[in-house]
Scaffold this motif. Structure first.
Motif, PDB file in Angstrom:
ATOM      1  N   CYS A   1       0.838  -1.209   0.000  1.00  0.00           N
ATOM      2  CA  CYS A   1       0.000   0.000   0.000  1.00  0.00           C
ATOM      3  C   CYS A   1       0.871   1.255   0.000  1.00  0.00           C
ATOM      4  N   GLY A   2       0.445   2.237  -0.747  1.00  0.00           N
ATOM      5  CA  GLY A   2       1.188   3.483  -0.850  1.00  0.00           C
ATOM      6  C   GLY A   2       2.035   3.563  -2.095  1.00  0.00           C
ATOM      7  N   GLU A   3       2.304   2.416  -2.719  1.00  0.00           N
ATOM      8  CA  GLU A   3       3.060   2.425  -3.969  1.00  0.00           C
ATOM      9  C   GLU A   3       2.126   2.759  -5.123  1.00  0.00           C
ATOM     10  N   PRO A   4       2.645   3.424  -6.169  1.00  0.00           N
ATOM     11  CA  PRO A   4       1.788   3.805  -7.294  1.00  0.00           C
ATOM     12  C   PRO A   4       1.260   2.589  -8.036  1.00  0.00           C
ATOM     13  N   GLU A   5       0.074   2.754  -8.610  1.00  0.00           N
ATOM     14  CA  GLU A   5      -0.554   1.654  -9.338  1.00  0.00           C
ATOM     15  C   GLU A   5      -1.430   2.220 -10.445  1.00  0.00           C
ATOM     16  N   ASN A   6      -1.434   1.553 -11.569  1.00  0.00           N
ATOM     17  CA  ASN A   6      -2.236   1.965 -12.702  1.00  0.00           C
ATOM     18  C   ASN A   6      -3.701   1.598 -12.475  1.00  0.00           C
ATOM     19  N   VAL A   7      -4.611   2.577 -12.637  1.00  0.00           N
ATOM     20  CA  VAL A   7      -6.043   2.329 -12.457  1.00  0.00           C
ATOM     21  C   VAL A   7      -6.705   2.363 -13.826  1.00  0.00           C
ATOM     22  N   ALA A   8      -6.354   1.423 -14.681  1.00  0.00           N
ATOM     23  CA  ALA A   8      -6.938   1.320 -16.016  1.00  0.00           C
ATOM     24  C   ALA A   8      -8.114   0.353 -15.968  1.00  0.00           C
ATOM     25  N   PRO A   9      -9.253   0.705 -16.574  1.00  0.00           N
ATOM     26  CA  PRO A   9     -10.438  -0.155 -16.479  1.00  0.00           C
ATOM     27  C   PRO A   9     -10.228  -1.568 -17.004  1.00  0.00           C
ATOM     28  N   ASP A  10      -9.413  -1.724 -18.054  1.00  0.00           N
ATOM     29  CA  ASP A  10      -9.268  -3.057 -18.665  1.00  0.00           C
ATOM     30  C   ASP A  10      -8.049  -3.806 -18.140  1.00  0.00           C
ATOM     31  N   GLN A  11      -7.450  -3.309 -17.059  1.00  0.00           N
ATOM     32  CA  GLN A  11      -6.276  -3.943 -16.481  1.00  0.00           C
ATOM     33  C   GLN A  11      -6.561  -4.383 -15.042  1.00  0.00           C
ATOM     34  N   PRO A  12      -5.839  -5.405 -14.557  1.00  0.00           N
ATOM     35  CA  PRO A  12      -5.976  -5.757 -13.140  1.00  0.00           C
ATOM     36  C   PRO A  12      -5.502  -4.593 -12.279  1.00  0.00           C
ATOM     37  N   LEU A  13      -5.927  -4.602 -11.017  1.00  0.00           N
ATOM     38  CA  LEU A  13      -5.632  -3.476 -10.126  1.00  0.00           C
ATOM     39  C   LEU A  13      -5.147  -3.994  -8.779  1.00  0.00           C
ATOM     40  N   PHE A  14      -4.058  -3.403  -8.302  1.00  0.00           N
ATOM     41  CA  PHE A  14      -3.630  -3.616  -6.927  1.00  0.00           C
ATOM     42  C   PHE A  14      -4.160  -2.421  -6.130  1.00  0.00           C
ATOM     43  N   ALA A  15      -4.945  -2.684  -5.096  1.00  0.00           N
ATOM     44  CA  ALA A  15      -5.557  -1.600  -4.339  1.00  0.00           C
ATOM     45  C   ALA A  15      -5.592  -1.954  -2.863  1.00  0.00           C
ATOM     46  N   CYS A  16      -5.740  -0.945  -2.030  1.00  0.00           N
ATOM     47  CA  CYS A  16      -5.791  -1.116  -0.584  1.00  0.00           C
ATOM     48  C   CYS A  16      -7.121  -0.611  -0.041  1.00  0.00           C
ATOM     49  N   ASP A  17      -7.429  -1.032   1.177  1.00  0.00           N
ATOM     50  CA  ASP A  17      -8.602  -0.485   1.833  1.00  0.00           C
ATOM     51  C   ASP A  17      -8.271   0.903   2.366  1.00  0.00           C
ATOM     52  N   GLU A  18      -9.261   1.537   2.983  1.00  0.00           N
ATOM     53  CA  GLU A  18      -9.084   2.917   3.443  1.00  0.00           C
ATOM     54  C   GLU A  18      -8.040   3.042   4.536  1.00  0.00           C
ATOM     55  N   GLN A  19      -7.868   2.014   5.330  1.00  0.00           N
ATOM     56  CA  GLN A  19      -6.908   2.066   6.425  1.00  0.00           C
ATOM     57  C   GLN A  19      -5.493   1.712   5.975  1.00  0.00           C
ATOM     58  N   GLY A  20      -5.341   1.243   4.740  1.00  0.00           N
ATOM     59  CA  GLY A  20      -4.031   0.863   4.244  1.00  0.00           C
ATOM     60  C   GLY A  20      -3.493  -0.394   4.887  1.00  0.00           C
ATOM     61  N   GLN A  21      -4.362  -1.259   5.376  1.00  0.00           N
ATOM     62  CA  GLN A  21      -3.937  -2.475   6.046  1.00  0.00           C
ATOM     63  C   GLN A  21      -4.040  -3.703   5.161  1.00  0.00           C
ATOM     64  N   LEU A  22      -5.088  -3.743   4.345  1.00  0.00           N
ATOM     65  CA  LEU A  22      -5.303  -4.888   3.460  1.00  0.00           C
ATOM     66  C   LEU A  22      -5.052  -4.473   2.024  1.00  0.00           C
ATOM     67  N   LYS A  23      -4.404  -5.356   1.278  1.00  0.00           N
ATOM     68  CA  LYS A  23      -4.215  -5.099  -0.143  1.00  0.00           C
ATOM     69  C   LYS A  23      -4.977  -6.158  -0.937  1.00  0.00           C
ATOM     70  N   TYR A  24      -5.514  -5.739  -2.089  1.00  0.00           N
ATOM     71  CA  TYR A  24      -6.392  -6.571  -2.901  1.00  0.00           C
ATOM     72  C   TYR A  24      -5.817  -6.729  -4.304  1.00  0.00           C
ATOM     73  N   LEU A  25      -5.889  -7.947  -4.817  1.00  0.00           N
ATOM     74  CA  LEU A  25      -5.630  -8.199  -6.235  1.00  0.00           C
ATOM     75  C   LEU A  25      -6.985  -8.282  -6.911  1.00  0.00           C
ATOM     76  N   LEU A  26      -7.258  -7.315  -7.759  1.00  0.00           N
ATOM     77  CA  LEU A  26      -8.564  -7.197  -8.393  1.00  0.00           C
ATOM     78  C   LEU A  26      -8.458  -7.394  -9.896  1.00  0.00           C
ATOM     79  N   GLY A  27      -9.514  -7.903 -10.474  1.00  0.00           N
ATOM     80  CA  GLY A  27      -9.568  -8.077 -11.913  1.00  0.00           C
ATOM     81  C   GLY A  27      -9.944  -6.786 -12.613  1.00  0.00           C
TER      82      GLY A  27
END
Length: 572
Positions: free
Chosen positions: A198-224
């Motif tokens: 969490c805190g590292e830059p990530e591309n938020v492209a609609p047709d690409q997978p996304l690495f994202a965190c919750d609001e607290q920055g505790q959990l990270k998600y691998l999203l399609g």
């Protein structure tokens, strides 16, 4: 001709009655609306101004004007949902939007418009603890049913980190729904996700997978890739359902969104945790990741959870309801004016106006003596009508008085005084040409009104042009200046001129007594010339014979209009 003029100009009282009726009408409307004070702008009552700067599109091009206007409209709806008046959302230049809202804290406003809500729904493939998160933290996955989902939600307080493309693929724009539904992470995606925090830059492209965190920055998600775009949401609201005690957020999809949501939840319901979850992603942040146990049809969903309160529910509902923005923004500046500072600026503006008023009155009484009461009356009348007009404009068109507006009102003091000066100097010119005072009051008005109308018209035109071309608070100056200029025209026709006419008929002013402002020696003429030869003969006859005449000392103004200029003067 004298008879015609007498019939036309012997009723100044009628105009004063019209003037009084206008005041009664204005303040009657104020009484009906129960509003007695004008609305104040941000710089006088306190508030927050945010400047948003649009980022370039994914292809490096600048955002289009249509996209900026669409974003402005969406942000305006979000701001209006706060329930505060006098807010403004305006486009500046080719990529900036300025948001100004009174009586709202900077954090609250940034939370609402600073994140610019690019909303989407994505499948969850993996959830792990982010490095650096507090130990012992955990998150349960809420369940989703036909009466859908639980979610602990809080809005972002700052924009997502600036995107940097990932090496896993090239963005081609919007994701294809069927392809996104079938997508599975590659070995490279899993490796990259394991190394990402969490805190590292990530591309938020609609047709690409996304690495994202919750609001607290505790959990990270691998999203399609994005399954459903936030624009598919047609309505959203926050409320406490009947018979319950907890706040919930309801959302409704359009036809396409409802079909996609049903297909997505149908597939998710067959998966095991965490693959039975879908993430609601807001500007690269996961605000909810509910689990699904059954397909949800009908296009209606409900978000609830123990951590949802009134504030967070309303904020999330606004974000969902007003949709994603067509462009991304950075918060360039946040300017907050406290209520106390606004009071200080208002006090300073009023003091400046009072000083200007005192100087104008001092000059008027020093130079025009007793006629200074006309200036006092005209200014007082201007204040009364301007106050009522500004108050009613605030109720009808939402006009809010700001500091530049006060400056425009101060300028109006000089405008009103100037109209009287033009009129009185014309009267003096007529008297010096040999006309009587009563004749000069009317003939001077006939010549002065054209000058007054022309001067006020030029100023009114300037105010209109300035209002059209100006942006921001300067519009307040232009609007107030235009309104007060129009009021000055009304006052000089329906108050100043009739009042001077009536004063000219009194003994104190009409006969040029000392300190009246019409003293013959002050005007450089003889007393006989000032009061008219016919009236002078009448006064002389009363002194020598003691007889009384009826009508001579009470002649209407028209009786003196036939007087010829005094000896040595020519009729002009």
């Amino acid at each position: 001709m004298a008879a015609s003029n007498r019939n036309k100009h012997t009723h100044p009282g009628r105009r004063l009655i019209v003037f009084a009726l206008v005041i009664v009408f204005l303040y009657g409307l104020m009484g009906l609306t129960k509003t007695w004070t004008p609305r104040l702008g941000l710089d006088l009552r306190g508030g927050t101004t945010i400047t948003l700067t649009a980022r370039n599109n994914s292809d490096g091009s600048a955002p289009s004007k249509d996209n900026l206007e669409t974003a402005r409209s969406i942000i305006q709806k979000r701001v209006d949902a706060l329930g505060v008046g006098e807010s403004s959302v305006t486009v500046h230049g080719d990529r900036q939007i300025e948001v100004a809202v009174p009586n709202v804290s900077s954090d609250e406003l940034v939370s609402l418009v600073g994140t610019t809500a690019q909303l989407g729904f994505r499948d969850v493939y993996s959830v792990t603890q982010s490095s650096g998160a507090a130990s012992g933290s955990s998150s349960s996955s809420p369940a989703a049913t036909s009466n859908p989902t639980d979610v602990s939600t809080a809005l972002p307080s700052s924009p997502a980190p600036k995107a940097t493309p990932r090496a896993s693929g090239d963005s081609t724009g919007a994701a294809d729904f069927d392809s996104a539904l079938k997508w599975t992470p590659s070995a490279q995606d899993s490796t990259d996700f394991a190394a990402w925090n969490c805190g590292e830059p990530e591309n938020v492209a609609p047709d690409q997978p996304l690495f994202a965190c919750d609001e607290q920055g505790q959990l990270k998600y691998l999203l399609g890739p994005e399954l459903i775009n936030g624009q598919r949401i047609t309505d959203s609201s926050a409320a406490i359902p009947r018979g319950e005690v907890a706040w919930v957020v309801t959302m409704k999809f359009d036809g396409t969104g409802a079909d996609q949501f049903q297909k997505a939840t149908t597939q998710l319901a067959t998966q095991s945790s965490p693959k039975n979850q879908f993430a609601i992603v807001l500007d690269g942040k996961v605000v909810s990741a509910p689990s699904v146990s059954t397909a949800i049809s009908g296009g209606n969903a409900e978000i609830n959870g123990a951590n949802i309160n009134e504030t967070s529910a309303k904020e999330l509902a606004n974000q969902l309801k007003f949709g994603a923005l067509p462009v991304s923004f950075d918060v360039s500046s946040v300017d907050a004016v406290s209520a106390s500072l606004g009071d200080e600026q208002l006090q300073a503006g009023l003091i400046a106006g009072l000083i200007g008023l005192i100087l104008v009155l001092a000059y008027s009484f020093f130079y025009y003596r007793g006629l200074g009461i006309v200036v006092v009356g005209s200014l007082l009348a201007a204040v009364i009508i301007t106050w009522g007009t500004i108050v009613l404009l605030g109720q009808t068109v939402g006009f809010a008085m700001n500091l530049p507006g006060i400056a425009g009102a101060i300028v109006a003091i000089g405008v009103t005084a100037d109209s009287f000066i033009v009129y009185f100097e014309r009267i003096r010119d007529e008297i010096r040409d040999g006309h009587s005072l009563r004749h000069s009051i009317q003939s001077g008005w006939n010549k002065a009104r054209g000058t007054i109308v022309m001067a006020d018209s030029v100023q009114l035109l300037s105010a209109v042009v300035l209002f059209i071309l100006a942006i921001g608070a300067v519009k307040g100056f232009a609007f107030t200046l235009g309104v007060t200029t129009a009021i000055d025209l009304f006052i000089v026709f329906f108050f100043t001129h009739p009042l001077v006419t009536l004063l000219g008929r009194t003994k104190f002013f009409g006969e040029g007594h000392r300190f009246s402002g019409f003293e013959p020696e002050h005007l450089g003429v003889s007393r006989a010339s000032l009061i008219g030869r016919r009236r002078a003969r009448s006064r002389s006859g009363r002194r020598t014979s003691g007889s009384s005449r009826t009508g001579s000392d009470t002649d209407a103004p028209g009786d003196d209009e036939g007087d010829k200029p005094a000896s040595g003067s020519k009729e002009s």
